[in-house]
Enzyme design. Structure first.
Site, short mmCIF file in Angstrom:
data_model
loop_
_atom_site.label_atom_id
_atom_site.label_comp_id
_atom_site.label_asym_id
_atom_site.label_seq_id
_atom_site.Cartn_x
_atom_site.Cartn_y
_atom_site.Cartn_z
N ALA A 19 0.96 -1.35 0.16
CA ALA A 19 0.03 0.00 -0.09
C ALA A 19 0.67 1.08 -0.19
O ALA A 19 2.00 1.17 -0.11
CB ALA A 19 -1.09 -0.12 1.34
N ASN A 20 0.28 2.51 0.05
CA ASN A 20 0.97 3.53 0.26
C ASN A 20 0.23 4.49 1.09
O ASN A 20 -0.85 4.23 1.77
CB ASN A 20 1.31 4.26 -1.20
CG ASN A 20 0.13 4.59 -1.94
OD1 ASN A 20 -0.80 5.25 -1.30
ND2 ASN A 20 -0.35 4.03 -2.89
#
Ligand code: CTP
Length: 274
Positions: free
Chosen positions: A84-85
């Site tokens: 993810a970010n």
């Protein structure tokens, strides 16, 4: 209760009489352990919906449709882990709301975020980049498309169906990655390309040059470029400082809240389309 036929009939009657419903939402209920449709909308959602209903400001985007992507994507490694970010979805959600405020019919395609769905907007929730691409393409044609999501560039080639377990003495697993579809680029070169295609450029260096390159490469009309280096606090934060890059040149906007960026961008979109 909400599934019961008499309730459904009564709701349909009330809607027919012009009554607006805010909710019910799905989720956990007041009774411990109960979940489903029937949860009261969050206070913020109620306030936004009321504001939307009472709003009699000019609607320059009335009759126009818009697609906005927002938030991160989650790319599964196994059933419990993902790539993810740090995107919070605040900027994308604010843009969807600002376009709706100007009268556009907005579809927001959101990755996993913890902020509420904006009022007056149809929100589609997705997890992975490929799901986000399918939702966007499924909503073409559209007059406007704004790509704000921080789409994960890569996904794991074949995510494990079972949780990957540590084996004593084994080397850590190597993740084989493959590139995700570039949604903005796909839409920027699509036969049903919206009249106005806007992308974001999240950079940590050479913001203008990289933004200009993305404008070309992705077939966008405009790139909203920002510096997302950790010291700016932009990714996940409430403020943003952007440069608007188009064939007309570069316009550097001062530091402002993400809501203000959204309102100014929506006004610029309306100006470009009318
Ligand atoms: N974007 C997209 N699909 C992707 C990657 C990016 O739609 N798979 C969109 C983003 O929503 C944004 C723009 O493309 O509007 C630029 O995203 P950014 O992350 O800045 O650039 P990348 O294309 O991923 O390039 P790089 O990470 O190398 O800077």
């Amino acid at each position: 209760m909400w599934e019961a036929m008499p309730t459904k009939r009564n709701i349909a009657t009330l809607k027919g009489d012009g009554v607006t419903f805010i909710g019910p939402m799905a989720g956990e209920m007041a009774e411990k352990g109960e979940a489903g449709v029937g949860r009261m909308a969050e206070a913020l959602q109620i306030a936004e919906a009321v504001e939307h209903l009472l709003d009699d400001a000019p609607k320059p985007l009335k009759g126009k449709t818009a697609i906005v992507t927002s938030g991160p994507t989650h790319e599964p490694i196994d059933p419990v882990r993902y790539i993810a970010n740090r995107s919070s979805g605040q900027q994308g959600h604010a843009i969807a709301a600002a376009l709706a405020k100007l009268g556009a019919e907005v579809t927001l395609v959101s990755g996993p975020v913890t902020i509420p769905d904006p009022a007056g907007v149809t929100t589609i929730h997705v997890e992975r980049a490929e799901e986000m691409r399918d939702a966007v393409l499924g909503n073409l044609p559209s007059d406007i498309a704004v790509f704000v999501a921080a789409v994960a560039d890569w996904r794991v080639v074949s995510s494990s169906e079972q949780k990957i377990k540590k084996q004593p003495g084994d080397a850590p697993p190597a993740l084989q990655l493959t590139e995700n579809p570039d949604i903005l680029k796909t839409v920027g070169h699509h036969e049903k390309r919206p009249r106005l295609v806007i992308g974001f450029a999240a950079e940590t260096q050479n913001v203008e040059d990289n933004g200009r390159a993305k404008l070309q490469r992705k077939g966008a009309d405009m790139i909203v470029a920002n510096d997302v280096s950790p010291e700016t606090g932009i990714m996940g934060g409430a403020r943003n400082q952007v440069k608007i890059i188009s064939s007309k040149g570069v316009d550097a906007w001062p530091d402002m809240s993400k809501t203000e960026v959204a309102e100014r961008l929506a006004a610029l979109i309306a100006e470009r389309l009318t």
